[in-house]
Motif scaffolding. Structure first.
Motif, mmCIF file in Angstrom:
data_model
loop_
_atom_site.group_PDB
_atom_site.id
_atom_site.type_symbol
_atom_site.label_atom_id
_atom_site.label_comp_id
_atom_site.label_asym_id
_atom_site.label_seq_id
_atom_site.Cartn_x
_atom_site.Cartn_y
_atom_site.Cartn_z
ATOM 1 N N ASP A 177 0.904 -1.122 0.026
ATOM 2 C CA ASP A 177 0.228 0.085 -0.008
ATOM 3 C C ASP A 177 1.046 1.211 0.132
ATOM 4 N N HIS B 118 -11.264 2.187 -1.911
ATOM 5 C CA HIS B 118 -10.669 1.060 -1.487
ATOM 6 C C HIS B 118 -10.190 0.300 -2.678
ATOM 7 N N PRO C 26 -4.152 -2.513 -4.692
ATOM 8 C CA PRO C 26 -2.935 -1.908 -4.521
ATOM 9 C C PRO C 26 -2.148 -1.725 -6.101
ATOM 10 N N GLN D 188 -8.562 6.198 -4.492
ATOM 11 C CA GLN D 188 -8.013 4.734 -4.736
ATOM 12 C C GLN D 188 -8.769 4.128 -5.800
#
Length: 623
Positions: A492, A519, A522, A557
């Motif tokens: 992350d 969310h 990554p 994100q």
């Protein structure tokens, strides 16, 4: 005739005959049913014609010409329907002679009746009733003819049903009997023979009395029993041979597994070559082995490792030219060779003959079409190479070539990584410290001139600029150390961004704020590094030029990823960025282009600056 002797042919002929009989019966039944339906519909239509005849006679009595003509047309339509038929219902007059003649009689009578009833003057009611009754008799004869035909067809249909019941019973009996004769009986004989073989009676044989599949199967069973009987007589010898062969194969597989595992864990070139020399010697039980490496042009061979090889040979053959010895093959003729050493000609084999070797086996180590080296096996006694050993040693040579190439690729990759890191460090130093030092060098020249002319105000001003340049260089050095020490976690990027903001706040005293939304999955490690460097460069520009009091870092994100760096500083004119001399903005664009991202710079004087880094979709990142 052999094709009719097979089991499939026999059963196919019996089944085909039964199917043909059933198909004919079913087809005739369907035809009879169709005829019955069409005839029944024709009877109904004839009954409707009787009703229309009496209604037309009543209309004649009332003397209404319009209705008479309309009803006559309706009757004509019924006659045409019987004449032409209606397959969709179905409806048609049977094609037998009696029905056809009766229908023709109805048509002729109708022609006469219609001509008389539609003429002027029309007949009176009594005459019309008499003529209608006489015409209805013609229709009744047609109905009787059709019903007679239908009765005949019904009788035939009943007979066909009885015949199909008998055919079904006969088919079942025939199939069962055929199955017993052609299938169950031969199968029972085979089952009995198998039971005897299972009990240990290898003399059991099955009688062959047909040329069908079961006959072939019986012959195969007999041959199998004979083979088993022969094998049982020398079973121990064959089992021992098979066991030895399997043990040898297992040993070769174990050697290959060991070689693959060793190649995967060997860290250095010397360790890899020495290990393969030892494994190859144990694999083929050689007295000595040597691993030689060749250059790209295949002009010479260098001895890189050996196992059991005498010191005299190791020292004298450290480097041999290609083709100068039996070892060291040329690329064009490279192949596994078994070289016998003749005692009568010891001079042509040099040190190998003096060391007492009788056979040398040379195995080329090749990677696709490129010659990498050679693996030499030395034997004190005359030796040959079996096909299994040849495959084993050539496979080990392929593993060695792949492992050597892997070490070479790893070394090149590490060298490239070091070169990239050095280029990055050099670029960062050139864009920051080098420019500051060049500026201070100019200032030192100006300072010398001011001292030489005793210009005190100019000296003070130049010293102040030197002091500011030194502080600027020191800040650049600290920033470089901060950037190169900050790394992503590999999972992350948020912790690395948070650490960067904390260090920036501690270094500059500016208030910082971090906002994270979504969310998402990554980012890859290489993408995280570039994103982190873009953020650090934006923060560096804020420290140098913005004169801000607060800094915001917003991270979205969810696809597409978006990283925004904002400040409340003095700002600048956005349109002048392309012609600007700011090195940091160009560096940010270059880093973004490496990962396919885009950098948007939005600023206005006295309104702060907003730098937005938008990453591409994940598929493009993966590419």
């Amino acid at each position: 005739m052999k094709k009719f002797q097979t089991l499939a042919a026999k059963l196919g002929i019996i089944g085909g005959l039964l199917l043909l009989a059933a198909s004919v019966s079913i087809g005739y039944t369907l035809w009879a049913s169709w005829q019955l339906e069409g005839g029944a519909a024709a009877v109904n239509e004839a009954g409707r014609m009787r009703m229309q005849t009496w209604r037309l006679a009543q209309t004649l009595a009332r003397g209404d010409p319009a209705h008479i003509e309309a009803q006559a047309d309706q009757f004509e339509q019924s006659v045409a329907l019987l004449r032409n038929g209606d397959p969709a219902r179905p409806l048609f007059v049977p094609r037998d002679a009696r029905s056809t003649d009766a229908f023709a009689d109805v048509q002729r009578a109708w022609t006469l009746v219609r001509g008389h009833w539609t003429a002027s003057p029309v007949p009176d009611s009594a005459q019309a009733a008499a003529e209608a009754e006489d015409f209805v008799k013609h229709i009744d004869r047609l109905v009787s003819a059709i019903e007679g035909r239908l009765s005949y067809l019904t009788a035939i249909l009943n007979m066909l049903q009885v015949f199909m019941i008998g055919l079904t019973i006969a088919s079942a009996v025939t199939l069962l009997y055929s199955a017993y004769i052609f299938v169950f009986n031969p199968l029972e004989r085979l089952k009995t023979g198998l039971a005897r073989v299972r009990e240990g009676d290898l003399t059991a044989r099955v009688k062959v009395d047909s040329n069908d599949e079961f006959g072939t199967l019986s012959e195969g069973f007999n041959r199998m029993a004979e083979t088993l009987q022969e094998l049982y007589q020398n079973l121990e010898v064959k089992v021992e041979e098979k066991t030895e062969r399997l043990a040898a194969q297992n040993a070769r597989l174990s050697t290959l597994y060991e070689a693959s595992a060793f190649a995967a864990h060997a860290a250095t070139f010397d360790e890899l070559a020495s290990g393969f020399a030892r494994l190859a010697r144990l694999a083929v039980k050689a007295d000595a082995t040597a691993v030689r490496w060749t250059d790209e042009a295949n002009q010479r061979y260098l001895l890189v490792a050996s196992d059991g090889l005498p010191t005299e040979i190791s020292e004298s053959e450290k480097c041999i030219p290609t083709g100068g010895c039996h070892c060291g093959q040329q690329h064009a003729q490279a192949g596994t060779r078994v070289i016998p050493i003749h005692p009568a000609h010891p001079g042509s084999f040099g040190h190998c003959s003096k060391a007492g070797f009788s056979t040398v086996i040379g195995v080329p180590v090749k990677l696709q079409d490129r010659m990498v080296g050679e693996l030499d096996l030395f034997f004190n006694v005359p030796a040959t190479l079996t096909d299994e050993d040849r495959v084993l040693i050539e496979t080990m040579g392929s593993h060695l070539a792949v492992a050597l190439e892997g070490l070479r690729a790893g070394a090149l990759e590490r060298e490239a990584a070091v070169a990239a890191e050095r280029n990055l460090l050099a670029r960062e130093m050139h864009d920051s410290i080098a420019q500051s030092l060049a500026f201070m060098k100019i200032q030192i020249g100006l300072l010398r001139g001011a001292i030489r002319h005793a210009d005190e105000p100019r000296v003070e001003r130049t010293v102040g600029e030197l002091d500011a340049g030194i502080h600027e260089s020191l800040s650049d050095v600290r920033e470089l150390l901060l950037n190169f020490r900050t790394r992503t976690s590999g999972e992350d990027i948020i912790p690395a961004l948070r650490t960067t903001l904390q260090k920036f706040e501690h270094q500059t005293g500016l208030a910082t704020h971090l906002s994270v939304e979504g969310h998402g999955v990554p980012l890859p490690a290489d993408v995280q590094v570039q994103v982190l460097h873009v953020v650090q460069e934006a923060l560096s520009n804020i420290r140098k030029h913005a004169h801000a009091t607060e800094v915001w870092l917003d991270v979205q994100q969810e696809p597409p990823w978006r990283v925004t760096v904002r400040d409340n500083g003095c700002g600048f004119v956005s349109g002048a960025v392309q012609n600007d001399r700011h090195i940091g903005l160009r560096i940010m664009h270059e880093r973004a282009e490496r990962i396919g991202a885009a950098v948007l710079i939005d600023s206005m004087p006295e309104s702060g600056t907003r730098i937005v880094l938008t990453l591409p979709e994940r598929r493009r990142l993966a590419a």
